[in-house]
Design an enzyme around this catalytic site. Structure first.
Site, PDB file in Angstrom:
ATOM      1  N   GLY A   7      -4.787   5.618  -1.346  1.00 26.20           N
ATOM      2  CA  GLY A   7      -3.618   6.479  -1.505  1.00 26.20           C
ATOM      3  C   GLY A   7      -2.409   5.987  -0.737  1.00 26.20           C
ATOM      4  O   GLY A   7      -2.466   4.983  -0.013  1.00 26.20           O
ATOM      5  N   GLU A  50      14.642   3.681  -5.095  1.00 24.96           N
ATOM      6  CA  GLU A  50      14.118   4.698  -6.025  1.00 24.96           C
ATOM      7  C   GLU A  50      15.081   5.878  -6.171  1.00 24.96           C
ATOM      8  O   GLU A  50      14.745   6.880  -6.791  1.00 24.96           O
ATOM      9  CB  GLU A  50      12.733   5.185  -5.571  1.00 24.96           C
ATOM     10  CG  GLU A  50      11.661   4.131  -5.799  1.00 24.96           C
ATOM     11  CD  GLU A  50      10.240   4.615  -5.512  1.00 24.96           C
ATOM     12  OE1 GLU A  50       9.310   3.995  -6.030  1.00 24.96           O
ATOM     13  OE2 GLU A  50      10.069   5.592  -4.750  1.00 24.96           O
ATOM     14  N   LYS A 103       8.478   5.912  -2.091  1.00 23.56           N
ATOM     15  CA  LYS A 103       8.699   4.894  -1.051  1.00 23.56           C
ATOM     16  C   LYS A 103       9.469   5.452   0.153  1.00 23.56           C
ATOM     17  O   LYS A 103       9.159   5.138   1.301  1.00 23.56           O
ATOM     18  CB  LYS A 103       9.422   3.682  -1.650  1.00 23.56           C
ATOM     19  CG  LYS A 103       8.572   2.944  -2.662  1.00 23.56           C
ATOM     20  CD  LYS A 103       9.237   1.718  -3.199  1.00 23.56           C
ATOM     21  CE  LYS A 103       8.536   1.211  -4.452  1.00 23.56           C
ATOM     22  NZ  LYS A 103       7.095   0.979  -4.302  1.00 23.56           N
ATOM     23  N   GLY A 104      10.474   6.273  -0.118  1.00 20.14           N
ATOM     24  CA  GLY A 104      11.257   6.827   0.991  1.00 20.14           C
ATOM     25  C   GLY A 104      10.393   7.702   1.885  1.00 20.14           C
ATOM     26  O   GLY A 104      10.362   7.542   3.112  1.00 20.14           O
ATOM     27  N   ALA A 105       9.665   8.630   1.250  1.00 17.84           N
ATOM     28  CA  ALA A 105       8.828   9.555   2.026  1.00 17.84           C
ATOM     29  C   ALA A 105       7.714   8.805   2.733  1.00 17.84           C
ATOM     30  O   ALA A 105       7.368   9.122   3.885  1.00 17.84           O
ATOM     31  CB  ALA A 105       8.247  10.619   1.101  1.00 17.84           C
ATOM     32  N   THR A 138      -1.679   0.403  -2.291  1.00 20.98           N
ATOM     33  CA  THR A 138      -0.550   1.331  -2.421  1.00 20.98           C
ATOM     34  C   THR A 138       0.018   1.690  -1.042  1.00 20.98           C
ATOM     35  O   THR A 138      -0.730   2.063  -0.138  1.00 20.98           O
ATOM     36  CB  THR A 138      -0.995   2.638  -3.134  1.00 20.98           C
ATOM     37  OG1 THR A 138      -1.642   2.292  -4.351  1.00 20.98           O
ATOM     38  CG2 THR A 138       0.199   3.545  -3.420  1.00 20.98           C
ATOM     39  N   ALA A 139       1.329   1.556  -0.909  1.00 18.38           N
ATOM     40  CA  ALA A 139       2.067   1.945   0.312  1.00 18.38           C
ATOM     41  C   ALA A 139       1.854   0.991   1.487  1.00 18.38           C
ATOM     42  O   ALA A 139       2.325   1.275   2.593  1.00 18.38           O
ATOM     43  CB  ALA A 139       1.765   3.379   0.745  1.00 18.38           C
ATOM     44  N   ALA A 140       1.188  -0.145   1.264  1.00 16.54           N
ATOM     45  CA  ALA A 140       1.048  -1.112   2.360  1.00 16.54           C
ATOM     46  C   ALA A 140       2.432  -1.612   2.781  1.00 16.54           C
ATOM     47  O   ALA A 140       2.720  -1.755   3.974  1.00 16.54           O
ATOM     48  CB  ALA A 140       0.164  -2.277   1.931  1.00 16.54           C
ATOM     49  N   GLY A 141       3.292  -1.851   1.791  1.00 19.63           N
ATOM     50  CA  GLY A 141       4.654  -2.293   2.098  1.00 19.63           C
ATOM     51  C   GLY A 141       5.425  -1.213   2.846  1.00 19.63           C
ATOM     52  O   GLY A 141       6.242  -1.516   3.734  1.00 19.63           O
ATOM     53  N   ASP A 142       5.164   0.036   2.518  1.00 17.20           N
ATOM     54  CA  ASP A 142       5.857   1.140   3.206  1.00 17.20           C
ATOM     55  C   ASP A 142       5.382   1.245   4.660  1.00 17.20           C
ATOM     56  O   ASP A 142       6.185   1.490   5.571  1.00 17.20           O
ATOM     57  CB  ASP A 142       5.600   2.456   2.469  1.00 17.20           C
ATOM     58  CG  ASP A 142       6.103   2.401   1.031  1.00 17.20           C
ATOM     59  OD1 ASP A 142       7.122   1.729   0.788  1.00 17.20           O
ATOM     60  OD2 ASP A 142       5.468   3.014   0.157  1.00 17.20           O
ATOM     61  N   GLY A 175       1.654  -9.896   0.859  1.00 14.36           N
ATOM     62  CA  GLY A 175       0.302  -9.334   0.747  1.00 14.36           C
ATOM     63  C   GLY A 175      -0.636  -9.991   1.746  1.00 14.36           C
ATOM     64  O   GLY A 175      -0.328 -10.102   2.942  1.00 14.36           O
ATOM     65  N   THR A 208       7.464  -9.933   2.251  1.00 10.63           N
ATOM     66  CA  THR A 208       6.045  -9.630   2.449  1.00 10.63           C
ATOM     67  C   THR A 208       5.247 -10.298   1.330  1.00 10.63           C
ATOM     68  O   THR A 208       5.650 -10.300   0.165  1.00 10.63           O
ATOM     69  CB  THR A 208       5.796  -8.107   2.471  1.00 10.63           C
ATOM     70  OG1 THR A 208       6.293  -7.521   1.263  1.00 10.63           O
ATOM     71  CG2 THR A 208       6.507  -7.458   3.650  1.00 10.63           C
TER      72      THR A 208
END
Ligand code: RIB
Length: 337
Positions: A316, A169, A69-71, A277-281, A251, A249
């Site tokens: 991804g 995380e 999540k950070g990256a 995956t990673a939509a929140g990020d 979705g 959020t």
């Protein structure tokens, strides 16, 4: 270049991966946005559905994709065109080297990434079903070794930042320390409480933007969250617990925002879902970029929603993050009433 072949320069704050010394006290690149968080190599398989307990399901080809999540949030910010520095730890292994190189290639200043000797790089085992929904198990590895001392060692970074972006995380103790430090330096904290963990009111009161998804908001408040109405109740509860501005959020149902200036619901552009995956990020990256450019909260959340929507159209984590030009186009077109 193998990580192990690089001699670390003296001092606790160094980057063995690119053999680049951290120069945060003099001459290092200075970013207004700092991310402290996790880097994972995502181990991903797409399958027709998520297996039930005890069941074996045949999936498609296995892939390794940079994540964490950070990256992801740091990469999202860089791809949207804003300078960003990330502090985090990988292991001294091949995954760690790939993740650090990949982040640098995406435009994140990797100077504050640390390689932890004898510890594996964090991984996330991810199954994505035909509807694009996922289930994720993380093995923190080196992410679990990010310490309050690491934060102190990079004090210069935080002193010059305007926004600090955090997730859960890495150890909560380190997150708490970074929030305290940011508060002392007048840095605005954006906290994505994922995976959900109990947060003391003292910490929440120092968070400027708390951005959970529906399940994290539910976990943090004990209230059911399934739509804008229930998100409104959870957001109010989180504000009562001390958070300044809460953005939940939801979705495909968009996002619900509660701030001292009022509350609103922001819908999301309609897209074809490939992988969430990673939509929140991507959303958080978009939010921070828009805020740092001076957009109003409403426009920043609209911009963030465009970034998140584009991310679900691709497979991804970091492979799905949109460019600034893509988000800008959708942002100009997406003007909900
Ligand atoms: O938010 C998505 C991320 O969660 C994945 O990239 C995975 O690494 C986990 O951290």
């Amino acid at each position: 270049m193998p990580v192990a072949s690089i001699d670390p320069p003296p001092g606790p704050c160094y980057n063995r991966l690119g053999a680049v010394r951290i120069l945060d006290l003099a001459g290092a690149s200075v970013s207004e946005i700092v991310v402290i968080g996790s880097l994972n190599m995502d181990l991903v398989v797409r399958a027709p559905r998520l297996p039930s307990p005890g069941e074996t399901v045949r999936g498609e080809a296995f892939r390794t994709i940079p994540g964490g999540k950070g990256a992801n949030q740091a990469a999202a910010i860089a791809l949207l065109g804003q300078p960003v520095t990330m502090l985090g730890r990988v292991g001294d292994d091949a995954f760690g080297e790939q993740l650090a190189q990949n982040l640098g290639a995406k435009g994140v200043d990797p100077a504050h990434l640390l390689a932890t000797v004898g510890v594996a790089t964090g991984t996330a085992t991810i199954i994505v079903d035909a509807a694009g929904q996922n289930s994720i198990v993380i093995a923190p590895g080196a992410n679990g070794q990010v310490t309050p001392q690491d934060v102190d060692d990079c004090d210069g970074l935080l002193r010059q930042a305007r926004y600090l972006v955090l997730q859960l995380e890495i150890p909560l103790e380190t997150v708490a320390h970074a929030i305290d430090k940011a508060a002392r330096h007048g840095v605005q904290v954006v906290l994505n409480p994922a995976p959900a963990a109990q947060l003391p009111a003292r910490l929440l009161s120092r968070v400027r933007y708390l951005v959970p998804n529906e399940s994290e908001a539910q976990w943090l408040t004990g209230l059911p969250v399934s739509d804008a109405g229930s998100a409104a109740r959870a957001a109010d509860r989180l504000r009562q617990q001390g958070a300044h501005t809460v953005i939940i959020t939801l979705g495909s149902q968009g996002a619900y925002v509660a701030s001292p200036d009022g509350s609103f619901h922001m819908p999301v552009p309609e897209v074809t879902v490939v992988d969430t995956t990673a939509a929140g990020d991507a959303f958080i990256g978009g939010l921070v970029v828009a805020l740092s450019r001076g957009l109003s909260l409403r426009d920043a959340v609209r911009y963030a929603s465009c970034a998140g929507a584009l991310a679900v159209t691709r497979f991804g984590a970091q492979t799905s993050l949109p460019s600034g030009a893509e988000v800008e186009r959708l942002f100009q077109a997406f003007r909900p009433a």
